[in-house]
Design a protein around this motif. Sequence first.
Motif, PDB file in Angstrom:
ATOM      1  N   LEU A   1       0.835  -1.199   0.000  1.00 56.03           N
ATOM      2  CA  LEU A   1       0.000   0.000   0.000  1.00 56.03           C
ATOM      3  C   LEU A   1       0.873   1.254   0.000  1.00 56.03           C
ATOM      4  N   ILE A   2       0.336   2.341  -0.521  1.00 57.80           N
ATOM      5  CA  ILE A   2       1.037   3.625  -0.481  1.00 57.80           C
ATOM      6  C   ILE A   2       0.583   4.391   0.766  1.00 57.80           C
ATOM      7  N   LEU A   3       1.549   4.950   1.501  1.00 61.30           N
ATOM      8  CA  LEU A   3       1.225   5.774   2.672  1.00 61.30           C
ATOM      9  C   LEU A   3       1.042   7.220   2.233  1.00 61.30           C
ATOM     10  N   HIS A   4      -0.008   7.856   2.730  1.00 57.89           N
ATOM     11  CA  HIS A   4      -0.281   9.246   2.365  1.00 57.89           C
ATOM     12  C   HIS A   4      -0.027  10.142   3.565  1.00 57.89           C
ATOM     13  N   ILE A   5       0.738  11.213   3.320  1.00 53.26           N
ATOM     14  CA  ILE A   5       1.078  12.144   4.402  1.00 53.26           C
ATOM     15  C   ILE A   5       0.581  13.546   4.045  1.00 53.26           C
TER      16      ILE A   5
ATOM     17  N   PRO B   1       1.349  14.262  -7.696  1.00 52.57           N
ATOM     18  CA  PRO B   1       1.141  12.857  -8.083  1.00 52.57           C
ATOM     19  C   PRO B   1       2.424  12.041  -8.245  1.00 52.57           C
ATOM     20  N   LEU B   2       3.375  12.219  -7.322  1.00 58.12           N
ATOM     21  CA  LEU B   2       4.614  11.422  -7.353  1.00 58.12           C
ATOM     22  C   LEU B   2       4.735  10.640  -6.048  1.00 58.12           C
ATOM     23  N   THR B   3       4.773   9.302  -6.157  1.00 52.32           N
ATOM     24  CA  THR B   3       4.992   8.437  -4.997  1.00 52.32           C
ATOM     25  C   THR B   3       6.459   8.050  -4.975  1.00 52.32           C
ATOM     26  N   LEU B   4       7.104   8.203  -3.806  1.00 51.41           N
ATOM     27  CA  LEU B   4       8.514   7.828  -3.672  1.00 51.41           C
ATOM     28  C   LEU B   4       8.635   6.594  -2.786  1.00 51.41           C
ATOM     29  N   VAL B   5       9.502   5.668  -3.192  1.00 50.06           N
ATOM     30  CA  VAL B   5       9.731   4.443  -2.419  1.00 50.06           C
ATOM     31  C   VAL B   5      11.063   4.578  -1.687  1.00 50.06           C
ATOM     32  N   PHE B   6      10.995   4.475  -0.346  1.00 51.84           N
ATOM     33  CA  PHE B   6      12.164   4.646   0.528  1.00 51.84           C
ATOM     34  C   PHE B   6      12.430   3.342   1.303  1.00 51.84           C
ATOM     35  N   LYS B   7      13.635   3.247   1.908  1.00 51.35           N
ATOM     36  CA  LYS B   7      13.879   2.190   2.908  1.00 51.35           C
ATOM     37  C   LYS B   7      12.981   2.481   4.094  1.00 51.35           C
TER      38      LYS B   7
ATOM     39  N   ARG C   1       3.139  -5.977   6.828  1.00 48.77           N
ATOM     40  CA  ARG C   1       1.833  -6.228   6.189  1.00 48.77           C
ATOM     41  C   ARG C   1       1.455  -5.076   5.253  1.00 48.77           C
ATOM     42  N   LEU C   2       1.979  -3.906   5.579  1.00 47.20           N
ATOM     43  CA  LEU C   2       1.713  -2.718   4.781  1.00 47.20           C
ATOM     44  C   LEU C   2       2.535  -2.717   3.497  1.00 47.20           C
ATOM     45  N   THR C   3       3.709  -3.345   3.565  1.00 47.76           N
ATOM     46  CA  THR C   3       4.671  -3.251   2.457  1.00 47.76           C
ATOM     47  C   THR C   3       4.788  -4.577   1.706  1.00 47.76           C
ATOM     48  N   GLY C   4       3.858  -5.487   1.963  1.00 45.07           N
ATOM     49  CA  GLY C   4       3.899  -6.782   1.293  1.00 45.07           C
ATOM     50  C   GLY C   4       5.186  -7.537   1.600  1.00 45.07           C
ATOM     51  N   GLY C   5       5.752  -7.300   2.790  1.00 43.23           N
ATOM     52  CA  GLY C   5       6.966  -8.009   3.203  1.00 43.23           C
ATOM     53  C   GLY C   5       8.253  -7.361   2.703  1.00 43.23           C
TER      54      GLY C   5
ATOM     55  N   THR D   1      11.045  -1.817   1.918  1.00 43.44           N
ATOM     56  CA  THR D   1      10.833  -0.444   1.466  1.00 43.44           C
ATOM     57  C   THR D   1       9.379  -0.052   1.684  1.00 43.44           C
ATOM     58  N   VAL D   2       9.123   1.267   1.639  1.00 35.76           N
ATOM     59  CA  VAL D   2       7.756   1.754   1.816  1.00 35.76           C
ATOM     60  C   VAL D   2       7.498   2.896   0.818  1.00 35.76           C
ATOM     61  N   ALA D   3       6.294   2.896   0.239  1.00 34.52           N
ATOM     62  CA  ALA D   3       5.932   3.919  -0.751  1.00 34.52           C
ATOM     63  C   ALA D   3       5.168   5.042  -0.050  1.00 34.52           C
ATOM     64  N   VAL D   4       5.558   6.295  -0.341  1.00 32.26           N
ATOM     65  CA  VAL D   4       4.941   7.449   0.338  1.00 32.26           C
ATOM     66  C   VAL D   4       4.539   8.519  -0.691  1.00 32.26           C
ATOM     67  N   ARG D   5       3.356   9.094  -0.460  1.00 34.37           N
ATOM     68  CA  ARG D   5       2.904  10.191  -1.326  1.00 34.37           C
ATOM     69  C   ARG D   5       2.303  11.307  -0.471  1.00 34.37           C
TER      70      ARG D   5
END
Length: 342
Positions: free
Chosen positions: A64-68, A96-102, A110-114, A117-121
């Motif tokens: 999932l993408i995290l929204h801040i 409309p740019l999602t960035l994937v970070f460590k 469970r949020l990151t499918g294992g 990294t994590v996707a943030v927008r």
Amino acid sequence: MKTLIIKEQPLTEETLQRLNQIIHQGDLVVFPTETVYGIGGNALDEHAIAKIYAAKGRPSDNPLILHIAHEDMLSSIVEDVSEDAKALMRCFWPGPLTLVFKKKESISPRLTGGLDTVAVRFPNHPMARQIIATANVPLAAPSANLSGRPSSTLFEHVYEDLYGKVFALVDGGPSTLGLESTVLDVSGDVPVLLRPGSISADMIETVLQKPIIASQPTKADDVPKAPGMKYQHYQPRGTVKLFDGPESFMVQAMSEAIKQSKARNLAVIAVDEIASLLPACTLYPWGSLYDPETLAKRLYERLRNMDEGHHDEIIVHGLLEDPLSQAVMNRLEKAAHEIIKK
Ligand code: AMP
Ligand code: MG
């Protein structure tokens, strides 16, 4: 579940507090963003995460993408923000740019499918920003559609897919862009484009002053870099035939296909320039070939029109080579059952 429907614009303080309460009790709120509607829950709450996967019927390895709502929220989610990431955030956030970070240890796998990294927008929609800022936690918010269905760009779409499955639906009118965010992995040395969108590779390279990598198509047996990209997506119930190549080829091949079709209820989605050259058929106008913003904005609406019209065969075609048209094609190729290319 009885779903609360919120239609006021702008949102009142009372409504924002009600949504805040819903989010902090671990329930889900569907809200508008400038890309597509999102189905949001508290990203720090395992129960809310589980509810998102359940409501969408989404496979658990598709993260999932995290929204801040402000950049300070990043520090509790990600390990490190590179200079490249900072430059891109300055230019394109909110947007409309999602960035994937460590990811930070504390972010649930469970949020990151294992993945580690994590996707943030950081969305640029006033209602989304207010809802997230009031909740004061990152919201996990994938597109607000049932898994495999076209993303939702109108409130009707959200209602059709998710009424009765979430606590609240917030109506923000039609999505401005209509295409999901660009996803860029900035967790390594060289940024990797994982999903094309309104912010193109060219725009990113101009900011960074260096080339980025466009992700390779994933093989079924690999662990894909953007796990969502391996799934069937955006598909109407009828068979979608996509014709792609020079305009003269598309017109000729589509005309033949229309004349020879054995479908019970055939539909054609075509731009004005091509539609005017086709034989009589049930036509859903898409816009002008030279107006990719409108083509992007209407794509999911047209795909959903196919189910509303009970079409069992759908003929559609390729677009120009500009980056936004190609981002639309990336989605359309996933929706297609058959691609006829020259
Ligand atoms: P959606 O939220 O439905 O627009 O889909 C989110 C997209 O972002 C999917 O294609 C995901 O696979 C991708 N994504 C989310 N988190 C990550 C991650 N940590 N690494 C790579 N891709 C991701
Ligand atoms: Mg989606």
